[in-house]
Design a protein around this motif. Structure first.
Motif: not given
Length: 325
Positions: A90-94, A215-229, A246-248
């Motif tokens: 049971l995970g409590r990840g984001p 995160i850079r291993k699987i994704a590329d940064p974009v000019a968008l903001t996480c609505p959660a954090c 996001c990085q969280t």
């Protein structure tokens, strides 16, 4: 054998799930795991509903419990349900797609731990949680099954899954029990290499801290903001569906991200509309007062401003309607 069945759904899925479980045989040689979006309290009632409908025992998942064939295990509230090699975690990840438990983590964990032994089933639901996870099951050699969209009360999840991967079977509610029983009796295919990006996303669901190099291993940064954090989002390289993290560790499909972003936008538009309408009301009253006092030039200017404010209000109203629909 294909002895791991993972089932996910949302709106309209409980009725289908109950029918599936009612049609399972008592000697089903597979372990069944379930995530349905039913709210924080509803998750804890789902095991009882399922347990009463068929011959198989249904239980609430417990962290580090062994995997039991012939048992239906349901995700508890506010925890990701993960199927590892020989135990449940049971995970409590984001939250992913604004939910915990989410369907994608369940599907991914089963995919990397059991590969071609896995049968992934996506039922009725809105938006598209589960599509990326079903694609992961296919990438790891498993079988993908979706509810026929024409049979689903909410067809968005099945349709999204059909766009995300090569689905092996579409089934109507009455067909699921027999189909899954037959698939569980068939031998599994050959094992395939596990993609590292899927394994990393399972670790995120477990609660492993995520940093920029990871995160850079699987994704590329974009000019968008996480609505959660409020953090910076990165676009996942594995697609479809188009997804962001996001990085969280919060994860979103593009559709769910758009839904989350539209709320603040609509709210801002409505605040602006209210302000313009209040200014129009005040300006109208000032124009009436000026006209009554014989200040015709001032009244004309105020009436001209009033007309402009009413046009602005109508434009904002149309923008609000378009943002909503």
């Amino acid at each position: 054998m294909r002895d791991i069945i993972v089932i996910g759904g949302s709106t309209g899925a409980i009725e289908v799930l109950a029918e599936i479980c009612a049609n399972f045989p008592a000697n089903l040689a597979a372990a069944v795991f379930v995530v349905v979006h039913v709210g924080s309290s509803g998750n804890d009632l789902l095991a009882g509903i399922v347990d009463r409908r068929g011959p198989l025992r249904a239980i609430m998942a417990v962290d580090e419990a062994p995997i039991e064939r012939g048992t239906i295990t349901v995700a508890p509230a506010d925890h990701h349900l993960l199927v590892m090699t020989d135990q449940i975690r049971l995970g409590r990840g984001p939250r992913e797609n604004m939910t915990r438990p989410a369907i994608d983590p369940l599907f991914r964990s089963a995919a990397i731990s059991h590969g071609p032994q896995v049968i992934g089933v996506l039922l009725s639901g809105m938006l598209n949680d589960g599509s990326a996870g079903l694609a992961a099951i296919k990438r790891c050699g498993g079988v993908a099954v979706v509810q026929n969209p024409s049979d689903a009360r909410a067809d968005e999840m099945p349709l999204s899954a059909l766009r995300a991967c090569d689905v092996d079977y579409r089934a109507r509610t009455v067909e699921f029990g027999g189909l899954l029983t037959r698939l569980a009796r068939e031998p599994a295919g050959a094992a395939v290499p596990i993609p590292p990006d899927i394994a990393l996303e399972v670790a995120i669901a477990l609660g492993t801290a995520l940093d920029t190099p990871a995160i850079r291993k699987i994704a590329d940064p974009v000019a968008l903001t996480c609505p959660a954090c409020g953090g910076v989002l990165s676009e996942l390289q594995s697609k479809p569906p188009l997804r962001f993290r996001c990085q969280t560790g919060h994860g979103f499909t593009a559709e769910i991200l758009d839904q989350q972003q539209s709320g603040p936008t609509e709210q801002a538009i409505m605040v602006a509309l209210r302000i313009v309408q209040e200014r129009a009301t005040l300006t109208e009253r000032m124009a009436q007062e000026a006209r009554a006092g014989g200040r015709n030039h001032s009244a004309s200017m105020l009436e001209q401003r009033l007309e402009e404010l009413r046009k602005h209000a109508e434009q904002l109203r149309q923008v609000a309607i378009n943002a909503r629909y």
